[in-house]
Design a protein around this motif. Structure first.
Motif, PDB file in Angstrom:
ATOM      1  N   ARG A  27       0.823  -1.205   0.000  1.00 47.36           N
ATOM      2  CA  ARG A  27       0.000   0.000   0.000  1.00 47.36           C
ATOM      3  C   ARG A  27       0.857   1.255   0.000  1.00 47.36           C
ATOM      4  O   ARG A  27       0.554   2.234  -0.696  1.00 47.36           O
ATOM      5  CB  ARG A  27      -0.952  -0.014   1.197  1.00 47.36           C
ATOM      6  N   SER A  75       0.896   4.089  -2.924  1.00 48.17           N
ATOM      7  CA  SER A  75       0.615   5.482  -2.556  1.00 48.17           C
ATOM      8  C   SER A  75       1.727   6.403  -3.029  1.00 48.17           C
ATOM      9  O   SER A  75       1.473   7.540  -3.452  1.00 48.17           O
ATOM     10  CB  SER A  75       0.436   5.597  -1.037  1.00 48.17           C
ATOM     11  N   HIS A  76       2.948   5.919  -2.965  1.00 49.78           N
ATOM     12  CA  HIS A  76       4.079   6.712  -3.454  1.00 49.78           C
ATOM     13  C   HIS A  76       3.965   6.946  -4.964  1.00 49.78           C
ATOM     14  O   HIS A  76       4.194   8.054  -5.455  1.00 49.78           O
ATOM     15  CB  HIS A  76       5.384   5.987  -3.121  1.00 49.78           C
ATOM     16  N   ALA A 127       1.309   7.093  -6.700  1.00 49.22           N
ATOM     17  CA  ALA A 127       0.146   7.927  -7.029  1.00 49.22           C
ATOM     18  C   ALA A 127       0.483   9.407  -7.091  1.00 49.22           C
ATOM     19  O   ALA A 127      -0.312  10.201  -7.604  1.00 49.22           O
ATOM     20  CB  ALA A 127      -0.973   7.674  -6.020  1.00 49.22           C
ATOM     21  N   ALA A 139      -5.851   1.047  -2.288  1.00 51.95           N
ATOM     22  CA  ALA A 139      -4.882   1.893  -1.592  1.00 51.95           C
ATOM     23  C   ALA A 139      -4.814   3.292  -2.192  1.00 51.95           C
ATOM     24  O   ALA A 139      -4.422   4.241  -1.514  1.00 51.95           O
ATOM     25  CB  ALA A 139      -3.501   1.245  -1.627  1.00 51.95           C
ATOM     26  N   THR A 140      -5.180   3.421  -3.464  1.00 55.62           N
ATOM     27  CA  THR A 140      -5.083   4.714  -4.154  1.00 55.62           C
ATOM     28  C   THR A 140      -6.260   4.880  -5.102  1.00 55.62           C
ATOM     29  O   THR A 140      -7.049   3.954  -5.304  1.00 55.62           O
ATOM     30  CB  THR A 140      -3.784   4.808  -4.993  1.00 55.62           C
TER      31      THR A 140
END
Length: 659
Positions: free
Chosen positions: A363, A367-368, A370, A501-502
């Protein structure tokens, strides 16, 4: 408190329309459309909203479209938290887009330093916008630096799931060199490297690193003292500081087992060198973020690529060895690309350990990403159902087995298939290690996996005809039916946590030996499946028909692992394909119902006699059967000249009009 992420792919909307989620609880507006929380989006129309409150399991809701006081409700029954499905807004067209796939290193512009970089993405965005394309798909951009030789050119062997490769840096954006002799030397080197037909990976990396080190020495302190740099380090410290320490230890040949104390010691004793790597990552972040924001400003989305594995010698495995099975490597069973299977050399994942914290490592990784991307390609999505696992020290993919799996005991073979197992069946007799019928399970003694295509092993001839039939029956059941529910459940433990997660659009690379459970899981999670015309998923079909693709598909003519379309046709029919035939194939993809039609740049260029490369054999990016392949393909013309090809660009735009 448990949050809930709502995600939806919408039809084609106007700029003043927004999407909201309206439902039966106060957090969703209590069925008041004006009080319903608005969803957010980036480039691709994947709208998302995360409710931070714990919602009741029986909550009902609908998605709505708002424009001022005007509200459009989706048709059909109310949704629940367990009711995925297509949106139905009467009278609104489904959103579809065309795009181009090309590695960043393959781009070419007048200002490059021997390979494509993030600054080139602006020119590529301009070309995409001029030709009616809305998606740019790239290969992984993670740092792969281990030896600083051409063996590091493999973009799927990352040493960090976060760090960006120096290869994609535009050196001139770091600042101007102070010494005139340095400026002249690097400009001469830049021109020489930029004239080469392909990427000279070691030379480009060495030149960019030397340039960066000079700028760091001359001007780096200004960046290190800035508030922006401090924010970057603070937001990324969990991965950045170990990465910087790893790089220092790697370069000094002193890599030791990870500990927070070791990282602190490196920063204490080699602070300037460690901060160089942090400084470099900051500038790479700034340059990629600028390209991403520019793309979004022009209505173009960047689609990243998340590799299925990381290097056994990576920072991730160094920092978190408990998350990996370091006694085995991932690969692929035999397929059209490699009859011996593939051994990628990556450790497999310890999914049980990852599940303990809700797959936090995955996750965080997504997220990074995104920050920069609106969509991503899940490399080898089949690995989330099961991975082809090969014991350490074994080179051939034929000796692998699926993991997780349900290996067979000799008693089960006898009772279910009438096959009498014997010890010799796991022991090669004539020096060929693949000449076996079964592979022992490494973690469950006394249980075995049939060797894939064991009926082609020489020792198969030692069996009587009846036992040969029994082995074939066992093999068929094991590889094509036994694990369907098991692998579906395996994927459903992992993929929802990742996809949710995104707000990025998830697109699967689902080629190869596809279990029957895969399409249903991808559809449920709204993950777009890949369709390649020459690799149809229907048994007995030679070429897929793009007009029959699903909306939840990515249609493409070829991938980076294949011969480009023109070369494939040339070999297939024994003569150069006509422009008309190539155009018709591309049009069948852009006209297809698939949400995305993303074609390799080489295939877009194939329909113009003057723009395409003379020799199509020089356009293949990767040869999967060669584990030592040198990834160095580069455009033969510049992006500036491509932007100037007005009549050609108009033809491409016309092909994309139906999108």
């Amino acid at each position: 408190m448990k949050s809930t992420l709502f995600k939806v792919i919408t039809p084609r909307l106007s700029a003043d329309q927004t999407v909201a989620v309206c439902g039966s609880v106060p957090e969703l507006g209590s069925w008041n459309p004006m009080a319903a929380p608005a969803m957010s989006r980036a480039g691709i129309p994947m709208w998302s909203f995360r409710s931070m409150a714990t919602l009741p399991a029986e909550v009902e809701f609908k998605f709505i479209i708002r424009r001022g006081d005007e509200v459009i409700w989706e048709e059909g029954e109310n949704r629940t938290l367990d009711s995925p499905g297509e949106l139905d807004f009467r009278g609104l067209r489904h959103w579809r887009a065309a795009g181009v796939a090309v590695p960043v290193f393959s781009l070419r512009s007048d200002d490059d330093f021997g390979c494509g970089d993030f600054a080139d993405l602006r020119l590529l965005v301009d070309w995409a916008a001029a030709t009616g394309q809305q998606v740019i798909q790239i290969l992984p951009i993670n740092d792969t630096t281990m030896t600083r030789t051409q063996s590091d050119s493999y973009p799927y062997s990352a040493i960090s799931s976060y760090a960006i490769h120096l290869l994609y840096l535009r050196p001139s954006q770091l600042g101007e060199l102070q010494m005139e002799s340095d400026r002249e030397r690097f400009e001469s080197l830049r021109l020489r490297l930029n004239e080469a037909p392909d990427v000279d990976y070691p030379a480009v990396v060495a030149a960019k690193e030397e340039y960066a080190r000079i700028i760091y020495k001359e001007q780096g302190v200004d960046t290190l003292r800035s508030a922006e740099f401090a924010d970057f380090v603070g937001s990324n410290a969990a991965w950045l500081l170990p990465y910087c320490a790893y790089c220092v230890l790697r370069d000094n040949g002193e890599l030791r087992p990870y500990s927070p104390g070791l990282v602190a010691d490196v920063f204490l004793n080699s602070r300037s060198e460690a901060m160089f790597y942090a400084w470099l990552q900051y500038h790479l972040h700034v340059q990629l973020l600028a390209a991403s924001r520019y793309a979004r400003s022009r209505g173009v989305s960047l689609k990243g690529d998340i590799p299925i594995g990381v290097s056994a010698g990576s920072v991730d495995a160094w920092q978190h060895p408990e998350l990996f099975n370091l006694d085995s490597s991932a690969g692929a069973p035999p397929d059209a690309f490699a009859r011996d299977g593939q051994n990628w050399g990556f450790p497999t994942y310890n999914w049980e350990r990852m599940a303990e914290d809700g797959f936090a490592w995955w996750r965080a990784r997504l997220s990074h990403m995104a920050q920069y991307f609106d969509a991503y390609r899940i490399d080898h999505v089949l690995g989330f159902f099961r991975i082809w696992e090969i014991p350490a020290g074994v080179s051939s993919g034929l000796l692998g087995h699926f993991s997780p799996a349900l290996p067979l005991s000799p008693e089960e073979m006898e009772s279910q298939f009438g096959f009498h197992w014997e010890p010799w069946m796991t022991k090669p007799l004539a020096g060929d290690p693949t000449d076996v019928l079964f592979v022992a399970d490494p973690r469950r003694p006394g249980r075995f996996h049939p060797r894939i295509m064991g009926y082609e092993a020489p020792c198969f001839a030692r069996l009587s005809p009846d036992r040969q039939d029994a082995f074939r029956s066992l093999h068929e059941e094991y590889f094509y039916r036994r694990h369907n529910d098991f692998w579906r459940d395996s994927a459903m433990l992992k993929l929802p946590a990742l996809v949710n997660a995104t707000g990025m659009l998830a697109c699967a690379e689902d080629l190869g030996m596809i279990p029957a459970c895969v399409p249903g899981v991808l559809d449920r999670e709204r993950i777009l499946a890949l369709e390649v015309q020459r690799m149809p998923k229907q048994y007995g079909v030679e070429l897929a028909e793009p007009s029959q693709y699903s909306r939840l598909n990515v249609a493409t003519t070829s991938t980076h692992d294949m011969e480009p379309l023109r070369l494939w046709l040339l070999k297939r029919q024994g003569e150069e394909p006509t422009i008309e035939k190539l155009t018709a194939i591309i049009r069948s993809h852009t006209d297809s119902p698939a949400m995305l039609a993303v074609l390799p740049l080489q295939d877009w260029l194939s329909i113009d006699q003057t723009l395409r490369r003379v020799d199509p054999s020089e356009e293949q990016i990767n040869v999967p059967a060669n584990p030592n392949h040198y990834w160095r393909y580069r455009m033969h013309l510049t992006l500036e000249s491509l932007l100037g090809a007005v009549s050609y660009n108009a033809r491409i735009r016309a092909l994309n009009e139906k999108r």
